[in-house]
Design a protein around this motif. Structure first.
Motif, PDB file in Angstrom:
ATOM      1  N   LEU A 119      -8.727   6.126  -4.482  1.00  0.00           N
ATOM      2  CA  LEU A 119      -7.967   6.222  -6.049  1.00  0.00           C
ATOM      3  C   LEU A 119      -7.005   4.398  -6.021  1.00  0.00           C
ATOM      4  O   LEU A 119      -7.012   4.273  -6.792  1.00  0.00           O
ATOM      5  CB  LEU A 119      -6.677   7.303  -5.842  1.00  0.00           C
ATOM      6  CG  LEU A 119      -6.052   7.210  -6.200  1.00  0.00           C
ATOM      7  CD1 LEU A 119      -6.894   8.078  -8.438  1.00  0.00           C
ATOM      8  CD2 LEU A 119      -4.917   8.742  -6.135  1.00  0.00           C
ATOM      9  N   SER A 120      -6.992   4.225  -4.793  1.00  0.00           N
ATOM     10  CA  SER A 120      -6.335   2.855  -5.185  1.00  0.00           C
ATOM     11  C   SER A 120      -7.251   1.983  -4.548  1.00  0.00           C
ATOM     12  O   SER A 120      -7.472   0.872  -5.587  1.00  0.00           O
ATOM     13  CB  SER A 120      -5.703   2.509  -2.896  1.00  0.00           C
ATOM     14  OG  SER A 120      -6.644   2.697  -2.120  1.00  0.00           O
ATOM     15  N   THR A 121      -8.697   2.530  -4.526  1.00  0.00           N
ATOM     16  CA  THR A 121     -10.043   0.673  -4.451  1.00  0.00           C
ATOM     17  C   THR A 121     -10.414   1.295  -6.464  1.00  0.00           C
ATOM     18  O   THR A 121     -10.452   0.567  -6.738  1.00  0.00           O
ATOM     19  CB  THR A 121     -11.238   1.687  -3.772  1.00  0.00           C
ATOM     20  OG1 THR A 121     -11.627   2.305  -3.854  1.00  0.00           O
ATOM     21  CG2 THR A 121     -10.825   0.644  -2.160  1.00  0.00           C
ATOM     22  N   PHE A 310       1.135  10.305  -2.919  1.00  0.00           N
ATOM     23  CA  PHE A 310       0.499  11.281  -2.693  1.00  0.00           C
ATOM     24  C   PHE A 310       0.596  10.930  -0.830  1.00  0.00           C
ATOM     25  O   PHE A 310       0.608   9.940  -0.928  1.00  0.00           O
ATOM     26  CB  PHE A 310      -1.286  10.716  -2.561  1.00  0.00           C
ATOM     27  CG  PHE A 310      -0.784  11.372  -4.690  1.00  0.00           C
ATOM     28  CD1 PHE A 310      -1.430  12.372  -4.771  1.00  0.00           C
ATOM     29  CD2 PHE A 310      -1.360  10.118  -5.589  1.00  0.00           C
ATOM     30  CE1 PHE A 310      -1.565  12.819  -6.267  1.00  0.00           C
ATOM     31  CE2 PHE A 310      -1.575  10.454  -7.127  1.00  0.00           C
ATOM     32  CZ  PHE A 310      -1.627  12.011  -7.325  1.00  0.00           C
ATOM     33  N   THR A 311       0.817  11.181   0.050  1.00  0.00           N
ATOM     34  CA  THR A 311       0.376  10.603   0.767  1.00  0.00           C
ATOM     35  C   THR A 311      -1.048  11.787   2.034  1.00  0.00           C
ATOM     36  O   THR A 311      -0.855  12.345   2.235  1.00  0.00           O
ATOM     37  CB  THR A 311       1.573  10.804   1.894  1.00  0.00           C
ATOM     38  OG1 THR A 311       1.832  10.228   2.802  1.00  0.00           O
ATOM     39  CG2 THR A 311       2.504  11.863   1.759  1.00  0.00           C
ATOM     40  N   TRP A 319      -3.916   6.762   7.194  1.00  0.00           N
ATOM     41  CA  TRP A 319      -3.208   7.288   6.998  1.00  0.00           C
ATOM     42  C   TRP A 319      -3.336   5.737   5.481  1.00  0.00           C
ATOM     43  O   TRP A 319      -2.620   5.602   6.003  1.00  0.00           O
ATOM     44  CB  TRP A 319      -1.868   7.586   7.818  1.00  0.00           C
ATOM     45  CG  TRP A 319      -1.160   6.280   8.369  1.00  0.00           C
ATOM     46  CD1 TRP A 319       0.179   5.482   8.010  1.00  0.00           C
ATOM     47  CD2 TRP A 319      -1.805   5.469   9.571  1.00  0.00           C
ATOM     48  NE1 TRP A 319       0.698   5.007   9.572  1.00  0.00           N
ATOM     49  CE2 TRP A 319      -0.639   4.333   9.583  1.00  0.00           C
ATOM     50  CE3 TRP A 319      -2.782   5.347  10.384  1.00  0.00           C
ATOM     51  CZ2 TRP A 319      -0.694   3.294  10.578  1.00  0.00           C
ATOM     52  CZ3 TRP A 319      -2.911   4.467  11.520  1.00  0.00           C
ATOM     53  CH2 TRP A 319      -1.753   3.244  11.650  1.00  0.00           C
ATOM     54  N   GLY A 320      -1.603   6.585   5.052  1.00  0.00           N
ATOM     55  CA  GLY A 320      -1.266   5.730   3.744  1.00  0.00           C
ATOM     56  C   GLY A 320      -0.306   6.727   2.853  1.00  0.00           C
ATOM     57  O   GLY A 320      -0.746   8.501   2.788  1.00  0.00           O
ATOM     58  N   SER A 321      -0.038   6.319   1.741  1.00  0.00           N
ATOM     59  CA  SER A 321       0.822   7.037   1.081  1.00  0.00           C
ATOM     60  C   SER A 321       0.431   6.174  -0.499  1.00  0.00           C
ATOM     61  O   SER A 321      -0.114   4.306  -0.540  1.00  0.00           O
ATOM     62  CB  SER A 321       2.516   6.431   0.736  1.00  0.00           C
ATOM     63  OG  SER A 321       2.399   7.575   1.952  1.00  0.00           O
ATOM     64  N   LEU A 322       0.518   6.322  -2.295  1.00  0.00           N
ATOM     65  CA  LEU A 322      -0.326   6.013  -3.090  1.00  0.00           C
ATOM     66  C   LEU A 322       1.281   6.518  -4.260  1.00  0.00           C
ATOM     67  O   LEU A 322       1.099   7.661  -4.160  1.00  0.00           O
ATOM     68  CB  LEU A 322      -1.131   5.954  -3.547  1.00  0.00           C
ATOM     69  CG  LEU A 322      -2.393   5.807  -5.260  1.00  0.00           C
ATOM     70  CD1 LEU A 322      -2.927   4.943  -4.981  1.00  0.00           C
ATOM     71  CD2 LEU A 322      -1.277   7.157  -6.026  1.00  0.00           C
ATOM     72  N   LEU A 323       1.694   5.772  -5.007  1.00  0.00           N
ATOM     73  CA  LEU A 323       2.535   6.501  -6.083  1.00  0.00           C
ATOM     74  C   LEU A 323       2.366   5.813  -7.533  1.00  0.00           C
ATOM     75  O   LEU A 323       1.833   5.036  -7.858  1.00  0.00           O
ATOM     76  CB  LEU A 323       3.920   5.043  -5.736  1.00  0.00           C
ATOM     77  CG  LEU A 323       5.185   5.616  -6.080  1.00  0.00           C
ATOM     78  CD1 LEU A 323       6.004   6.536  -6.075  1.00  0.00           C
ATOM     79  CD2 LEU A 323       6.597   4.632  -6.166  1.00  0.00           C
TER      80      LEU A 323
END
Ligand code: COA
Length: 334
Positions: A119-121, A310-311, A319-323
């Protein structure tokens, strides 16, 4: 330019594997599984179907919901650790099945964090102006790499797929706002597949040793997962001047209900702010987040402008999170 989710769909196989079924296969019991993990049942895909089958079903639902032809897609990203085969990519198989004739695509192997990575890319392809319509899929057939004689792991995993369509918008208040992602190979020994890659190719011996199944040392993964998801989530909220009250929904990776509860507690969230469906599907790796998102959207629980976080945490470690800010009103039927 910002990237918004304009459709979301999911697919789960019909066949259920319950805790009662597992009691007949390994030395375990419903009470242990429910109290230690929160899982009651999982879905298992037919033996003769691969991950791409579920990915295509989820993607078709998203396209139908949006009323979009597959030809309009610029890019397909499939997050998975269980591709149909080592190559070609699952994205190629999905492209062919959808007849998405104007796109390119690739697979992304980020373990349970795969969907957030994808999603981030994808959002950055859109923010750059390079692409307008991107299909992002999280799909895993975990039953293909699970040893159903190992009670430590076979109770945890299931099969599923989820897909979102990301599109461009000029509205600066909607869509993907920020993300934090991390990788640390320190975790490689705690969650991995011992053979079948280039380091240790498949031989009769590796198969005999059952080295083509997922291996996990659960305790260190458990600890790091809580810390990794809570820390990146808290940092994201803080640096975007948001408090836990501002958040409509945390969509955490569904690996263990105790992990989800601990992360929710650390972030000071109420139960209704945390998406949970692990009881019905178990850990479906890259599919957990889009699957949970899709179910919440279908129930009509989300509205335009809602803050969603999302985490995830997974093999690697990754690992990580997206707002993001939700951009769809209403609900969608299955
Ligand atoms: N049924 C009954 N007993 C079981 C069992 C099962 N299915 N699986 C393990 N046990 C036993 C163990 O053998 C152990 O027995 P022992 O004390 O006699 O050695 C005991 O239960 C406790 O095992 P332990 O591993 O300490 O349990 P746990 O509380 O750590 O829970 C997991 C195990 C796997 C549920 C937990 O560690 C976990 O969820 N880890 C993270 C998973 C994860 O996030 N993975 C993916 C990241 S993407």
């Amino acid at each position: 330019m910002r990237a918004i989710i304009t459709a979301v769909g999911h697919y789960v196989p019909e066949n259920k594997l319950t805790n009662a079924d597992l009691e007949k296969m390994v030395d375990t019991n419903d009470e242990w599984i429910v109290t230690r993990t929160g899982i009651r049942e999982r879905r298992i895909l037919d033996k003769d179907k691969g991950t791409s089958y579920m990915a295509v079903c989820a993607a078709e639902k998203a396209l139908n919901q949006r009323g979009m032809s597959a030809d309009e897609l610029d890019l397909i990203i499939v997050a998975t650790v269980t591709p149909d085969m080592m190559f070609p990519t699952t994205a190629a198989l999905v492209q062919e099945a959808l007849a998405a004739n104007n796109c390119w695509g690739y697979d992304l192997s980020g373990g349970c964090t795969g969907f957030v990575c994808a999603l981030s890319t994808a959002s950055q392809f859109i923010e750059s102006g390079r692409h307008k319509k991107v299909m992002v899929i999280g799909a895993d057939k975990m039953s293909a790499i699970t040893n159903y004689q190992d009670r430590n792991t076979c109770i945890l995993f299931g099969d599923a797929a989820g897909a979102v369509i990301l599109e461009a918008t000029d509205d600066p208040d909607l869509g993907v706002k920020d993300f934090i992602l991390r990788v640390d190979g320190f975790g490689k020994k705690y969650l991995y597949m011992k053979a079948g890659g280039s380091l240790k190719p498949a031989t009769h011996q590796t198969v005999e040793n059952e080295e083509h199944y997922l291996y996990q040392d659960g305790k260190p993964v458990f600890k790091q997962a809580i810390n990794g998801m809570a820390t990146t989530s808290a940092t994201l909220l803080e640096r975007n001047n948001l408090s836990s009250h501002d958040l409509r929904l945390l969509v955490p990776h569904q690996a263990n209900l105790r992990i989800i509860d601990a992360v929710g507690k650390k972030l000071k969230l109420n139960p209704e702010q945390v998406a949970i469906n692990i009881d019905r599907y178990g850990n479906t790796t890259a599919a957990t987040i889009p699957l949970a998102l899709s179910e919440y959207y279908q129930q009509g629980d989300l509205k335009i402008g809602d803050w969603i976080l999302f985490t995830a945490f997974g093999a690697g470690f990754t690992w990580g999170s997206l707002l993001m800010r939700w951009a769809l009103n209403g609900s969608a039927s299955d």
